[in-house]
Design an enzyme around this catalytic site. Structure first.
Site, PDB file in Angstrom:
ATOM      1  N   SER A  60     -62.276 -63.569  45.300  1.00 33.52           N
ATOM      2  CA  SER A  60     -63.300 -63.536  44.227  1.00 33.52           C
ATOM      3  C   SER A  60     -64.641 -63.929  44.856  1.00 33.52           C
ATOM      4  CB  SER A  60     -62.833 -64.435  43.151  1.00 33.52           C
ATOM      5  OG  SER A  60     -64.145 -64.535  42.218  1.00 33.52           O
ATOM      6  N   VAL A  84     -58.482 -68.388  40.945  1.00 27.42           N
ATOM      7  CA  VAL A  84     -59.346 -68.076  42.073  1.00 27.42           C
ATOM      8  C   VAL A  84     -60.738 -67.615  41.619  1.00 27.42           C
ATOM      9  CG1 VAL A  84     -59.589 -66.124  43.908  1.00 27.42           C
ATOM     10  CG2 VAL A  84     -57.278 -67.178  43.588  1.00 27.42           C
ATOM     11  N   GLY A 105     -67.322 -67.938  46.652  1.00 28.94           N
ATOM     12  CA  GLY A 105     -66.256 -67.164  46.937  1.00 28.94           C
ATOM     13  C   GLY A 105     -65.062 -67.790  46.896  1.00 28.94           C
ATOM     14  N   LYS A 106     -63.755 -67.447  46.782  1.00 31.58           N
ATOM     15  CA  LYS A 106     -62.569 -68.259  46.840  1.00 31.58           C
ATOM     16  C   LYS A 106     -61.547 -67.161  46.998  1.00 31.58           C
ATOM     17  CE  LYS A 106     -61.291 -72.537  46.819  1.00 31.58           C
ATOM     18  NZ  LYS A 106     -62.263 -73.735  47.289  1.00 31.58           N
ATOM     19  N   GLY A 107     -60.420 -67.444  47.845  1.00 32.14           N
ATOM     20  CA  GLY A 107     -59.335 -66.752  47.781  1.00 32.14           C
ATOM     21  C   GLY A 107     -57.968 -67.312  47.843  1.00 32.14           C
TER      22      GLY A 107
END
Ligand code: NAD
Length: 418
Positions: A60, A84, A105-107
């Site tokens: 994201s 996420v 951001g994040k995953g």
């Protein structure tokens, strides 16, 4: 137990709470409650027995107005699209409160890494890096470690990206091993900012962290370093836990010896210096001066919040309190110092790593720690200023007032395209 809070809804509630104290257009606030882009992918990986494994994965990208997206990659069976998205939003506001030029951001991959060999994890990580390649880059989106990922995974992602792009781009990812372009002090950075936040918080409250008794939930990267550095400050770490249970010693645990025991046995339980063992949940209600949740989201819900006996909570984990728990703790005058400041050391030293990668000029650990301390102490002062000047109910809302104000300003200055 009540239904688990949806972390994305928690994030949105936190934004709404702070928006009430800000003079920002409602349409802009609505925009800042959603990610700009979410990748959802199904990774197919050959397993060691020749069969094919399929894994859901997400990335994201929340808001890019203050700089490239930035945030960790988590491997856990509980990873979901909404988790996420929430984590990417918390990253956007975290980078804003500490004033570093990134968006959020994040995953994550839905996987239990304990069930896979190193070879399988390498293939899985490289498959994810291949899917991420069009989205990431030194000026686009820069992943980092999170729960169950570390230097090893970061090095695989960097190598996959550089091989496919036929370039050298160490700044495409942070949290790398030193020899692969990592920064001194990165491994310790999240625990260090947790300790610094606790030190400043106790000072603000007219107390001294060196006199504090401490309980730490979660003994991974963030939790163990926080415990170790708090012990170094003179605090007494009476209890720590991991997913297998909690250990307690009234006179304090030797945090390094507990770490060595966990490295050897896989868990903190059965540590010979412990006087008592109990469930992880009991640790959260111990009568201590400082509680540090350093495991996962939603560790403390409304019901548990009523039983918390700590005076101060410093959040090393992301989103460890549900919004209902937050409300109860505010009513009960428990001072909560929020994740977006307390664990911001990780992303701050990731930023230092990225700066060093781009300059091909590396700092020693002393410089990294000094720069980190100055970032966290400044951000703490700005948080206190917002807390005192906005008549907000708690430090979390104050933190969001500062952070959302900054992101909203950047959004408005960028304008809307097309
Ligand atoms: P990690 O995988 O190194 O450690 C997680 C720890 O939590 C492990 O010891 C695990 O056993 C424990 N745990 C899991 N469930 C638990 C439970 N129910 N009760 C008690 N312990 C439990 O992960 P980490 O990197 O230390 O991350 C922990 C938290 O800190 C996460 O919320 C993460 O998003 C946040 N964080 C980490 C960093 C970083 O740089 N590592 C940066 C910012 C935020």
């Amino acid at each position: 137990m009540a239904e688990e809070a949806n972390p994305f809804e928690s994030l949105q509630e936190q934004i709404d709470d702070a928006a009430a104290y800000l003079d920002v257009d409602a349409d802009v606030i609505e925009r800042l409650k959603h990610p700009e882009r979410v990748l959802e992918t199904n990774l197919t990986v050959e397993l060691d027995d020749g069969s094919l494994g399929r894994f859901r994965a997400f990335r994201s990208q929340f808001n890019g107005d203050r700089g490239p997206y930035k945030g960790g990659i988590r491997y856990h069976p509980g990873v979901s699209r909404d988790e996420v998205k929430a984590l990417s939003g918390w990253m956007a506001y975290k980078t804003a409160i500490v004033g570093i030029p990134y968006g959020g951001g994040k995953g994550g991959i839905v996987v239990d890494p304990k069930e896979h060999s190193e070879d399988e994890l390498e293939r899985l990580t490289r498959a994810f890096a291949t899917e991420l390649r069009p989205l990431i880059g030194e000026d686009r989106d820069i992943p980092a470690p999170d729960v169950n990922t570390g230097q090893r995974e970061m090095n695989w992602i960097k190598d996959t990206y550089e091989t496919l792009e036929n370039t050298t781009a160490p700044g495409v990812i942070t949290g790398k091993a030193i020899e692969s372009g990592g920064s001194a002090g990165r491994v310790e950075a999240t625990g260090r900012s947790t300790m610094l936040t606790a030190r400043e918080a106790f000072d603000y409250l007219g107390r001294d962290v060196s006199d504090a008794t401490v309980a730490v939930q979660g003994y991974g990267n963030a939790g163990w370093i926080a415990a170790n550095l708090l012990e170094e400050q003179g605090a007494t770490v009476v209890a720590v836990s991991d997913s297998s249970g909690a250990i307690y010693a009234e006179e304090g645990l030797d945090t390094q010896a507990v770490r060595d025991h966990k490295d050897e046995t896989g868990s903190v339980v059965d540590f010979e210096g412990a006087e008592e063992e109990f469930s992880g949940e009991e640790l959260l209600t111990l009568d201590v001066d400082l509680l540090v949740p350093a495991a996962l989201e939603n560790a403390i819900d409304e019901e548990l919040a009523r039983k918390v006996e700590a005076d101060v909570i410093v959040e090393a984990a992301n989103g460890p309190l549900t919004p209902d728990a937050d409300e109860v703790l505010t009513e009960r005058d428990v001072h909560v110092f929020p994740d977006i400041l307390a664990n911001a050391g990780g992303v701050t030293v990731s930023y230092f790593e990225w700066v060093q990668n781009r300059q091909r000029f590396y700092w020693d650990e002393e410089r990294v720690n000094e720069e980190l301390e100055s970032v966290i102490v400044n951000a703490f002062e700005e948080l206190v200023e917002a807390y005192e000047s906005h008549d907000v109910p708690n430090f979390r809302t104050a933190a969001y007032v500062v952070a959302i104000g900054r992101v909203a300003q950047a959004f408005e200055e960028s304008g809307v395209f097309p």
